[in-house]
Design an enzyme around this catalytic site. Sequence first.
Site, short mmCIF file in Angstrom:
data_model
loop_
_atom_site.label_atom_id
_atom_site.label_comp_id
_atom_site.label_asym_id
_atom_site.label_seq_id
_atom_site.Cartn_x
_atom_site.Cartn_y
_atom_site.Cartn_z
N GLU A 1 0.82 -1.22 0.00
CA GLU A 1 0.00 0.00 0.00
C GLU A 1 0.85 1.27 0.00
OE1 GLU A 1 -4.08 -1.69 2.02
OE2 GLU A 1 -2.46 -1.09 3.36
N GLU B 1 -13.25 15.06 24.57
CA GLU B 1 -11.93 15.22 23.96
C GLU B 1 -11.95 15.05 22.45
OE1 GLU B 1 -11.45 14.17 28.18
OE2 GLU B 1 -12.63 13.32 26.54
N HIS C 1 -1.62 3.04 9.05
CA HIS C 1 -2.82 2.29 8.67
C HIS C 1 -2.90 1.07 9.57
CE1 HIS C 1 -5.76 -0.18 6.81
NE2 HIS C 1 -4.89 -1.01 6.28
N HIS D 1 -12.36 -2.20 6.72
CA HIS D 1 -10.94 -2.54 6.58
C HIS D 1 -10.09 -1.91 7.67
CE1 HIS D 1 -7.12 -2.34 3.79
NE2 HIS D 1 -6.89 -2.95 4.92
N HIS E 1 -5.83 -1.88 11.70
CA HIS E 1 -7.13 -2.54 11.70
C HIS E 1 -7.73 -2.47 13.11
CE1 HIS E 1 -5.24 -5.11 8.25
NE2 HIS E 1 -5.53 -3.88 7.87
#
Length: 282
Positions: free
Chosen positions: A121, A175, A145, A216, A147
């Site tokens: 990616e 917050e 990135h 994802h 999960h």
Amino acid sequence: MPRFTHAISFVEEVAPFVRLCWEMGWNEANGGNVSWRLPTDEITAILRRRFPNARQHPAVPLPQPQPTLDGEYFLVTGSGQFFRHALDHPDEVFGIVQIVDNGTAYRRVWGYVMGGSPTSEFATHLVGHAIRKRVSNGRERIVLHCHAPEFIALSFLVPLDSRALTMALWQKMPECIVIFPDGVRVVPPLLPGTVTIAEASAVELEKSRIISWSHHGIFASEENPERVFALVETIEKASAIHRKVLSAGGPQRGIGQDLLIELADHFSAMLVCEPAFLKDAG
């Protein structure tokens, strides 16, 4: 965090956070990736001093040229590498590459000692870096990135709508609007590692540091490893609270719009931008 040392200060800084992402349950097996745009003068000096005889690797073409990143160095997790190995095998998990040939290719300058390559990616990461470098005037340097499970779960429970998701999270902890006033921008389900998801992500990254790759995971940009970890950590906690509220039958009350406006005004000096979804949010 465990004490960890490395010849490259940037590896020493990021590896414990990468390991922590695995401990948090965000990056199973080889899932997820990190890329960090490094200060050119500093990393050049480190590589020259620590690795003067490093091999010169051939250039590898990029699927999407990024001329505004030409000459930049990136510390990147490798394709197929496990986050849990970051402290034990950092020279395998990480590599440093330089963008060359007017942004049309990259060449490896350190790491991936077992013959690896940047995450599949990486092209999407570079799209994100190019956009967020411009939008943040160079402040943002690292993309994570991961999960995050509670965040992913919400993509199965709430509409795939940026405003709806953002407002739901903002209304769960005071917050939230301070930590991510730019909100979360939703990208529909698309095949990872493709030009299609990179192009769809580019549209949303113009508006926010944070995008949801539906079903994802999360894709977030910030200044350094600690700040990007804190950003995802906050979003994941708010997601967990919202999921628990939904499982209990839905909210009976919440943080109202007036209080959100008051919070944004009170902490305005800390906000990275105006709260995009606050206007006309009913």
